[in-house]
Enzyme design. Sequence first.
Site, mmCIF file in Angstrom:
data_model
loop_
_atom_site.group_PDB
_atom_site.id
_atom_site.type_symbol
_atom_site.label_atom_id
_atom_site.label_comp_id
_atom_site.label_asym_id
_atom_site.label_seq_id
_atom_site.Cartn_x
_atom_site.Cartn_y
_atom_site.Cartn_z
ATOM 1 N N ILE A 118 23.400 -36.965 -72.887
ATOM 2 C CA ILE A 118 22.843 -37.471 -71.644
ATOM 3 C C ILE A 118 23.902 -37.440 -70.547
ATOM 4 O O ILE A 118 25.101 -37.496 -70.831
ATOM 5 C CB ILE A 118 22.277 -38.911 -71.848
ATOM 6 C CG1 ILE A 118 21.538 -39.401 -70.601
ATOM 7 C CG2 ILE A 118 23.363 -39.866 -72.313
ATOM 8 C CD1 ILE A 118 20.739 -40.687 -70.817
ATOM 9 N N CYS A 119 23.445 -37.328 -69.307
ATOM 10 C CA CYS A 119 24.284 -37.428 -68.114
ATOM 11 C C CYS A 119 25.213 -36.221 -67.991
ATOM 12 O O CYS A 119 24.747 -35.093 -67.845
ATOM 13 C CB CYS A 119 25.034 -38.757 -68.127
ATOM 14 S SG CYS A 119 25.810 -39.230 -66.572
ATOM 15 N N ALA A 120 26.514 -36.410 -68.064
ATOM 16 C CA ALA A 120 27.468 -35.302 -67.975
ATOM 17 C C ALA A 120 27.696 -34.646 -69.329
ATOM 18 O O ALA A 120 28.233 -33.540 -69.396
ATOM 19 C CB ALA A 120 28.799 -35.804 -67.408
ATOM 20 N N TYR A 178 22.983 -34.693 -65.584
ATOM 21 C CA TYR A 178 23.281 -35.295 -64.283
ATOM 22 C C TYR A 178 23.487 -34.148 -63.294
ATOM 23 O O TYR A 178 24.171 -33.177 -63.605
ATOM 24 C CB TYR A 178 24.539 -36.160 -64.385
ATOM 25 C CG TYR A 178 24.736 -37.057 -63.197
ATOM 26 C CD1 TYR A 178 24.152 -38.315 -63.165
ATOM 27 C CD2 TYR A 178 25.490 -36.642 -62.105
ATOM 28 C CE1 TYR A 178 24.320 -39.156 -62.070
ATOM 29 C CE2 TYR A 178 25.665 -37.466 -61.006
ATOM 30 C CZ TYR A 178 25.072 -38.720 -60.994
ATOM 31 O OH TYR A 178 25.247 -39.538 -59.901
#
Length: 184
Positions: free
Chosen positions: A101-103, A122
């Site tokens: 998730i995210c980066a 992200y």
Amino acid sequence: MMRVLVPLAQGCEELEAVTIIDLLRRAEIEVVTAGLTDGPVTASRGTVLVPDTTLAAVVDQMFEMIVLPGGLPGAQYLEEDSRLYTMLRRHAEQGAYTAAICAAPKVLAVAGVLDDRQATCYPGCVAPDAFPRLTLIDAPVVTDGRVITGRGPGAAMDFALELIAALVGPERRDQVEAALIRSH
């Protein structure tokens, strides 16, 4: 019992890490947190997390899923850890789930796990030109086969619930979500 590995790097996004760990444990899935190094992990907003073990201690083990929390500089530290690439490739080749998730989806991309797949991350963390075999989707959570990705901290709960659905089914996912008393 299903076993999930959540590697924890200094500077990880605590909202993502804690949400993943908490919701999976609510679903009665065994979660093993592993620090890249020995000792506590200080997350991106200063929250101190105490991993169950180290990555070195579990590097040769198999899990039903490996989940990478994002955040910076945590995702960069994950990206720099060659042990993680070995584990991610081995798990993907053996049909286990990989998730980030995210980066952190960039780590999956560098490992080759996202080749010929759709994923999210992200905004700006994965350069499409650097990974031409990856199709980025603007969505909170994307599941493509046995790879699950999430966009960022705001999607952490939906991401964790998707992990539960993948591992133990939508009925268990719905039970965990109902107990959270979320409004839609």
